[in-house]
Write an enzyme that holds these catalytic residues in place. Structure first.
Site, PDB file in Angstrom:
ATOM      1  N   GLN A 159       5.649   1.974   1.698  1.00 30.09           N
ATOM      2  CA  GLN A 159       4.982   2.318   2.893  1.00 30.09           C
ATOM      3  C   GLN A 159       6.343   2.594   3.680  1.00 30.09           C
ATOM      4  OE1 GLN A 159       1.931  -0.529   4.849  1.00 30.09           O
ATOM      5  NE2 GLN A 159       3.234  -1.812   3.305  1.00 30.09           N
ATOM      6  N   SER A 168       7.251  -2.100  -3.321  1.00 29.47           N
ATOM      7  CA  SER A 168       6.097  -2.228  -2.878  1.00 29.47           C
ATOM      8  C   SER A 168       4.741  -1.566  -3.280  1.00 29.47           C
ATOM      9  CB  SER A 168       6.326  -2.223  -1.196  1.00 29.47           C
ATOM     10  OG  SER A 168       5.532  -2.906  -0.423  1.00 29.47           O
ATOM     11  N   LEU A 169       4.060  -1.081  -2.214  1.00 34.39           N
ATOM     12  CA  LEU A 169       2.947  -0.387  -2.377  1.00 34.39           C
ATOM     13  C   LEU A 169       2.989   0.750  -3.482  1.00 34.39           C
ATOM     14  CD1 LEU A 169       0.207   1.468  -1.411  1.00 34.39           C
ATOM     15  CD2 LEU A 169       1.803   2.662   0.057  1.00 34.39           C
ATOM     16  N   ARG A 210      -5.754  -4.165   0.949  1.00 37.94           N
ATOM     17  CA  ARG A 210      -4.425  -4.876   1.266  1.00 37.94           C
ATOM     18  C   ARG A 210      -3.927  -4.443   2.477  1.00 37.94           C
ATOM     19  NH1 ARG A 210       0.897  -2.816  -0.070  1.00 37.94           N
ATOM     20  NH2 ARG A 210       2.521  -4.343  -1.071  1.00 37.94           N
ATOM     21  N   HIS A 265       5.815  -8.469   3.231  1.00 35.46           N
ATOM     22  CA  HIS A 265       6.789  -9.312   2.290  1.00 35.46           C
ATOM     23  C   HIS A 265       7.590 -10.568   2.803  1.00 35.46           C
ATOM     24  CE1 HIS A 265       5.723  -6.466  -0.639  1.00 35.46           C
ATOM     25  NE2 HIS A 265       6.276  -5.108   0.185  1.00 35.46           N
ATOM     26  N   GLN A 290       3.253 -10.609  -5.080  1.00 31.86           N
ATOM     27  CA  GLN A 290       4.275  -9.291  -4.287  1.00 31.86           C
ATOM     28  C   GLN A 290       3.846  -9.452  -2.810  1.00 31.86           C
ATOM     29  OE1 GLN A 290       2.862  -5.551  -3.356  1.00 31.86           O
ATOM     30  NE2 GLN A 290       3.986  -4.622  -5.080  1.00 31.86           N
TER      31      GLN A 290
END
Length: 311
Positions: A11, A92-93, A117, A201, A250
């Site tokens: 992101q 991440s993503l 998500r 996160h 995660q």
């Protein structure tokens, strides 16, 4: 013979128009956007290419948009190159994009999963009550200590270990603001609030896990064509039965990108190719391991430049 890893952004890398040049130049890239539109039942392609920017920034839109653009870049490359990467990784993503590229996860399942998500992450924390900030020029140990000091009973923790001199913190807005003042006093070159719609996160995302588990349980994962270096462990995984659990963990765990790149380096990776909008990860890689060669694919021009250099 050089070893290559393929990496995928997360992101914050979005921009209006992303993927449009790929879709116009390559039928297989255009097909990826068409498949995303069909899987989501809406014109994600139009949002990627035309905005509006505020809608594109919303995490429930941003996540599938970046994933779709990343895979559109990957399929254009994969059709024209015979490269076999030794590892895949994503920030991440981007770990979902890595799983799709490695054939461990279908594209349709991935784009629907990251839409869910994003929606669940947004719903977990009322907008404005959580925040993220990037901290430049302070060592990790000091950031961890200051986060503990500034929390004062609220949530505050490192969220992204991006490179040795860049760490992102996340938590309750007031706690992030308190930490910002303490970090500046500790010598931070800069503490900059990020324009995100939720604090990713960090423990504020823990309520997401129970709900997102139901989404992941319905997805079939296959053995990847090369190991995925996961965000949560910064270690390779090629076991399909572990993928769902790693993705679930995660959600509220920090992204260990420094350790991920250091692992790739120890394994002899000397070439890294980033697929998707922008080249933020390439910059981070160079600051972590300056000896690594980096390239990116986000449009026809960058793809042709990479393929030309490989010939």
């Amino acid at each position: 013979m050089s070893k290559t890893a393929c990496i995928f952004p997360g992101q914050g890398s979005q921009y209006i128009g992303m993927g449009k040049a790929l879709a116009e130049a390559f039928p297989e890239s255009r097909e990826i956007f068409e498949r995303a539109d069909e899987a989501l039942g809406e014109k994600l392609s139009a949002l990627c290419w035309n905005g509006p920017e505020e809608a594109l920034k919303r995490t429930a839109n941003q996540q599938p948009a970046i994933l779709t653009t990343s895979i559109a870049a990957w399929v254009a490359f994969a059709k024209r190159a015979t490269l076999q990467p030794v590892f895949f990784a994503g920030h991440s993503l981007g770990e979902y994009s890595a799983l799709v590229a490695s054939t461990a996860l279908s594209f349709e399942d991935a784009v629907r999963a990251v839409r869910a998500r994003g929606q669940l992450m947004q719903e977990a924390v009322p907008e404005g009550t959580g925040a993220m900030a990037v901290v430049l020029g302070v060592d990790v140990a000091s950031i961890q200590r200051i986060c503990s000091e500034a929390a004062q009973g609220q949530v505050l923790a490192p969220a992204n270990y991006n490179e040795p001199n860049q760490t992102v913190i996340a938590g309750d807005t007031a706690a992030v603001e308190r930490a910002g003042e303490l970090l500046k006093a500790a010598g931070a070159r800069r503490v900059l609030r990020l324009p995100v719609s939720a604090p990713f996160h960090c423990p504020l995302m823990l309520p997401v896990k129970a709900r997102f588990a139901g989404v992941l349980e319905k997805i079939h994962f296959s053995k990847p064509s090369a190991p995925i270096v996961s965000n949560t462990e910064a270690a390779p995984n090629a076991d399909a039965s572990r993928i769902g659990a790693l993705l679930l963990e995660q959600v509220a765990a920090p992204v260990r990108w420094v350790e991920t790149v250091e692992f790739l380096s120890r394994e002899g990776v000397s070439e890294v190719i980033e697929f998707g909008p922008g080249k933020v990860l390439s910059g981070l890689v160079k600051r972590i391991c300056p000896q690594m060669n980096c390239a990116n694919v986000e449009d026809e021009k960058s793809l042709n430049a990479l393929l030309g250099g490989m010939l």
